[in-house]
Motif scaffolding. Structure first.
Motif, mmCIF file in Angstrom:
data_model
loop_
_atom_site.group_PDB
_atom_site.id
_atom_site.type_symbol
_atom_site.label_atom_id
_atom_site.label_comp_id
_atom_site.label_asym_id
_atom_site.label_seq_id
_atom_site.Cartn_x
_atom_site.Cartn_y
_atom_site.Cartn_z
ATOM 1 N N SER A 13 52.783 70.058 28.524
ATOM 2 C CA SER A 13 52.679 69.848 27.144
ATOM 3 C C SER A 13 52.707 71.316 26.470
ATOM 4 C CB SER A 13 51.371 69.237 27.021
ATOM 5 O OG SER A 13 50.194 70.235 27.458
ATOM 6 N N THR A 14 52.504 72.336 27.207
ATOM 7 C CA THR A 14 52.817 73.627 26.488
ATOM 8 C C THR A 14 54.091 74.003 26.401
ATOM 9 O OG1 THR A 14 52.556 74.819 28.678
ATOM 10 C CG2 THR A 14 50.447 74.608 27.507
ATOM 11 N N LYS A 15 54.844 73.546 27.312
ATOM 12 C CA LYS A 15 56.264 73.809 27.389
ATOM 13 C C LYS A 15 57.137 72.942 26.145
ATOM 14 C CE LYS A 15 58.015 74.602 31.230
ATOM 15 N NZ LYS A 15 58.495 74.720 32.778
ATOM 16 N N ARG A 16 56.528 71.728 26.073
ATOM 17 C CA ARG A 16 57.106 70.768 24.974
ATOM 18 C C ARG A 16 56.856 71.332 23.639
ATOM 19 N NH1 ARG A 16 58.269 65.850 27.365
ATOM 20 N NH2 ARG A 16 57.252 65.365 29.607
ATOM 21 N N GLU A 17 55.543 71.953 23.604
ATOM 22 C CA GLU A 17 55.159 72.445 22.192
ATOM 23 C C GLU A 17 55.914 73.634 22.011
ATOM 24 O OE1 GLU A 17 53.250 73.065 18.377
ATOM 25 O OE2 GLU A 17 53.321 71.204 19.912
ATOM 26 N N ALA A 18 56.190 74.606 22.970
ATOM 27 C CA ALA A 18 56.973 75.732 22.699
ATOM 28 C C ALA A 18 58.298 75.427 22.102
ATOM 29 C CB ALA A 18 56.923 76.729 24.081
ATOM 30 N N LEU A 19 58.874 74.515 23.067
ATOM 31 C CA LEU A 19 60.248 74.159 22.353
ATOM 32 C C LEU A 19 60.377 73.569 21.067
ATOM 33 C CD1 LEU A 19 61.532 72.361 25.600
ATOM 34 C CD2 LEU A 19 62.959 74.275 24.383
ATOM 35 N N ALA A 20 59.395 72.592 20.452
ATOM 36 C CA ALA A 20 59.192 72.215 19.313
ATOM 37 C C ALA A 20 58.936 73.269 18.203
ATOM 38 C CB ALA A 20 57.961 71.374 19.327
ATOM 39 N N GLN A 21 58.139 74.310 18.669
ATOM 40 C CA GLN A 21 58.139 75.397 17.664
ATOM 41 C C GLN A 21 59.391 75.939 17.378
ATOM 42 O OE1 GLN A 21 54.723 77.658 18.955
ATOM 43 N NE2 GLN A 21 53.310 76.050 18.680
ATOM 44 N N TRP A 22 60.161 76.211 18.503
ATOM 45 C CA TRP A 22 61.286 77.070 18.386
ATOM 46 C C TRP A 22 62.354 76.229 17.693
ATOM 47 C CZ3 TRP A 22 63.258 81.611 19.433
ATOM 48 C CH2 TRP A 22 64.520 82.083 19.510
ATOM 49 N N ARG A 23 62.344 75.166 17.974
ATOM 50 C CA ARG A 23 63.294 74.444 16.981
ATOM 51 C C ARG A 23 62.928 74.239 15.369
ATOM 52 N NH1 ARG A 23 63.974 69.310 18.463
ATOM 53 N NH2 ARG A 23 66.287 68.801 18.028
ATOM 54 N N ALA A 24 61.608 74.063 15.194
ATOM 55 C CA ALA A 24 60.982 74.013 14.060
ATOM 56 C C ALA A 24 61.145 75.174 13.075
ATOM 57 C CB ALA A 24 59.731 73.843 13.967
ATOM 58 N N ALA A 25 61.395 76.305 13.847
ATOM 59 C CA ALA A 25 61.452 77.694 13.075
ATOM 60 C C ALA A 25 63.154 77.948 12.768
ATOM 61 C CB ALA A 25 61.262 78.710 14.101
ATOM 62 N N GLY A 26 63.864 76.898 13.193
ATOM 63 C CA GLY A 26 65.300 76.931 12.684
ATOM 64 C C GLY A 26 66.432 77.334 13.934
ATOM 65 N N SER A 57 57.795 81.929 32.561
ATOM 66 C CA SER A 57 58.010 80.702 32.039
ATOM 67 C C SER A 57 58.786 80.684 30.825
ATOM 68 C CB SER A 57 56.786 79.840 31.691
ATOM 69 O OG SER A 57 56.131 80.412 30.742
ATOM 70 N N VAL A 58 59.677 79.562 30.638
ATOM 71 C CA VAL A 58 60.520 79.364 29.194
ATOM 72 C C VAL A 58 59.313 79.555 28.106
ATOM 73 C CG1 VAL A 58 61.770 77.923 27.841
ATOM 74 C CG2 VAL A 58 62.418 78.283 30.401
ATOM 75 N N THR A 59 58.010 78.925 28.410
ATOM 76 C CA THR A 59 57.085 79.023 27.333
ATOM 77 C C THR A 59 56.734 80.512 26.841
ATOM 78 O OG1 THR A 59 56.406 77.028 28.296
ATOM 79 C CG2 THR A 59 54.660 78.274 26.835
ATOM 80 N N ALA A 60 56.630 81.334 27.723
ATOM 81 C CA ALA A 60 56.250 82.517 27.517
ATOM 82 C C ALA A 60 57.432 83.230 26.734
ATOM 83 C CB ALA A 60 55.750 83.487 28.752
ATOM 84 N N LEU A 61 58.643 82.789 27.367
ATOM 85 C CA LEU A 61 59.752 83.561 26.637
ATOM 86 C C LEU A 61 59.779 83.130 25.160
ATOM 87 C CD1 LEU A 61 63.401 83.305 27.866
ATOM 88 C CD2 LEU A 61 62.969 82.691 25.570
ATOM 89 N N ILE A 62 59.568 81.924 24.819
ATOM 90 C CA ILE A 62 59.732 81.227 23.571
ATOM 91 C C ILE A 62 58.363 81.988 22.615
ATOM 92 C CG2 ILE A 62 59.490 79.520 22.021
ATOM 93 C CD1 ILE A 62 60.924 77.782 24.178
ATOM 94 N N ASP A 63 57.423 82.425 23.179
ATOM 95 C CA ASP A 63 56.536 82.803 22.305
ATOM 96 C C ASP A 63 56.588 84.077 22.294
ATOM 97 O OD1 ASP A 63 54.838 80.555 22.693
ATOM 98 O OD2 ASP A 63 53.445 81.174 24.258
ATOM 99 N N ARG A 64 57.259 84.940 23.029
ATOM 100 C CA ARG A 64 57.575 86.150 22.874
ATOM 101 C C ARG A 64 58.720 86.360 21.659
ATOM 102 N NH1 ARG A 64 57.491 91.037 26.457
ATOM 103 N NH2 ARG A 64 58.314 92.816 25.276
ATOM 104 N N GLU A 65 59.723 85.405 21.668
ATOM 105 C CA GLU A 65 60.999 85.588 20.902
ATOM 106 C C GLU A 65 60.703 85.068 19.324
ATOM 107 O OE1 GLU A 65 63.994 86.641 21.253
ATOM 108 O OE2 GLU A 65 63.199 87.551 23.110
ATOM 109 N N LEU A 66 59.553 84.206 19.484
ATOM 110 C CA LEU A 66 58.984 83.818 18.114
ATOM 111 C C LEU A 66 58.249 85.095 17.441
ATOM 112 C CD1 LEU A 66 57.864 80.040 18.589
ATOM 113 C CD2 LEU A 66 59.945 80.835 17.280
#
Length: 250
Positions: free
Chosen positions: A19-32, A237-246
């Motif tokens: 679920s954390t990976k799903r949420e991270a991907l959703a946040q990444w895309r929601a940010a455009g 993880s990809v989740t941690a990568l997305i968190d850092r990039e956001l």
């Protein structure tokens, strides 16, 4: 807009899809931003996994960069190898001890070095292989990393002027000489009018080398040493990568 290009096996799907990976991907895309899976797998395989995972991402890059598509499989670009190379390439792979080869073309085939029973739909031997007008990739698997490396080097010596043999752990994927994952990501970025400076690549294995070298990149902490040495950063993880990039975008 930024674009993340992520390997699938051992990277996006490292330790499963939670679920954390799903949420991270959703946040990444929601940010455009956009997210693309960049894999050595065939397009059919990636489409099947996308439906099974029910993950919200945007684009697929299959066959190590040879095929770029929307998430529904509609192709943006496809780079083909000449069909007449298929048979001599497979013969060389069998000579190196490969038990079978997958041909990715308008219909995918698995060619076995020796006849076997039962033979499924799309299974054949070289004697029964239909004419191949083109292929985007031919793949195989060997028992260990060292054997795969040896066979990859032999294929580069024999076919390097026309084809690009890529090692992916114990697998070998062969695409056209000018194809790799960086090429696939560049093709998608041009289509989306995204600057190369806005591409972030992440991977874990040898066939990720070109995209890790070409763009700002992360290596998975579980990845091979050569990728970790080449990347700008490592990530668990990809989740941690997305968190850092956001966070960097705020």
């Amino acid at each position: 807009m930024k674009l993340i290009g992520s390997d699938y096996d051992g990277t996006l799907n490292y330790q499963g899809i939670d679920s954390t990976k799903r949420e991270a991907l959703a946040q990444w895309r929601a940010a455009g931003n956009a997210f693309a899976v960049v894999s050595g797998r065939s397009m059919d395989s990636l489409l099947d996994m996308w439906q099974a995972d029910a993950l919200a991402y945007d684009y697929l890059i299959a066959d190590n960069g040879a095929v770029v598509s929307y998430i529904d499989g509609t192709k943006i670009a496809e780079i083909r190898c000449a069909g007449e190379l298929a048979r001599p390439l497979i013969e060389a792979m069998f000579a190196g001890g490969c038990p079978w080869c997958d041909i990715h073309t308008d219909r995918n085939y698995r060619v076995f070095a020796a006849p076997r029973e039962p033979m499924g739909d799309g299974d054949c031997t070289l004697d029964t292989l239909p004419p191949v007008s083109y292929f985007t990739q031919i793949s195989t698997m060997l028992p260990d990393f060292e054997t795969a490396a040896t066979v990859t080097d032999a294929l580069k010596d024999a076919f390097g002027e026309q084809l690009n043999p890529l090692q992916n752990g114990i697998c070998i994927d062969v695409v056209r000489r000018d194809v790799n994952k960086a090429v696939g990501l560049r093709t998608l970025a041009r289509h989306l009018h995204i600057a190369e400076s806005d591409i972030v690549a992440v991977g874990d294995n040898v066939n990720d080398t070109d995209m890790i070298a070409a763009f700002f990149s992360y290596a998975m902490e579980n990845g091979v040493d050569s990728i970790k040495a080449l990347a700008d950063r490592t990530t668990p993880s990809v989740t941690a990568l997305i968190d850092r990039e956001l966070q960097n975008m705020r």
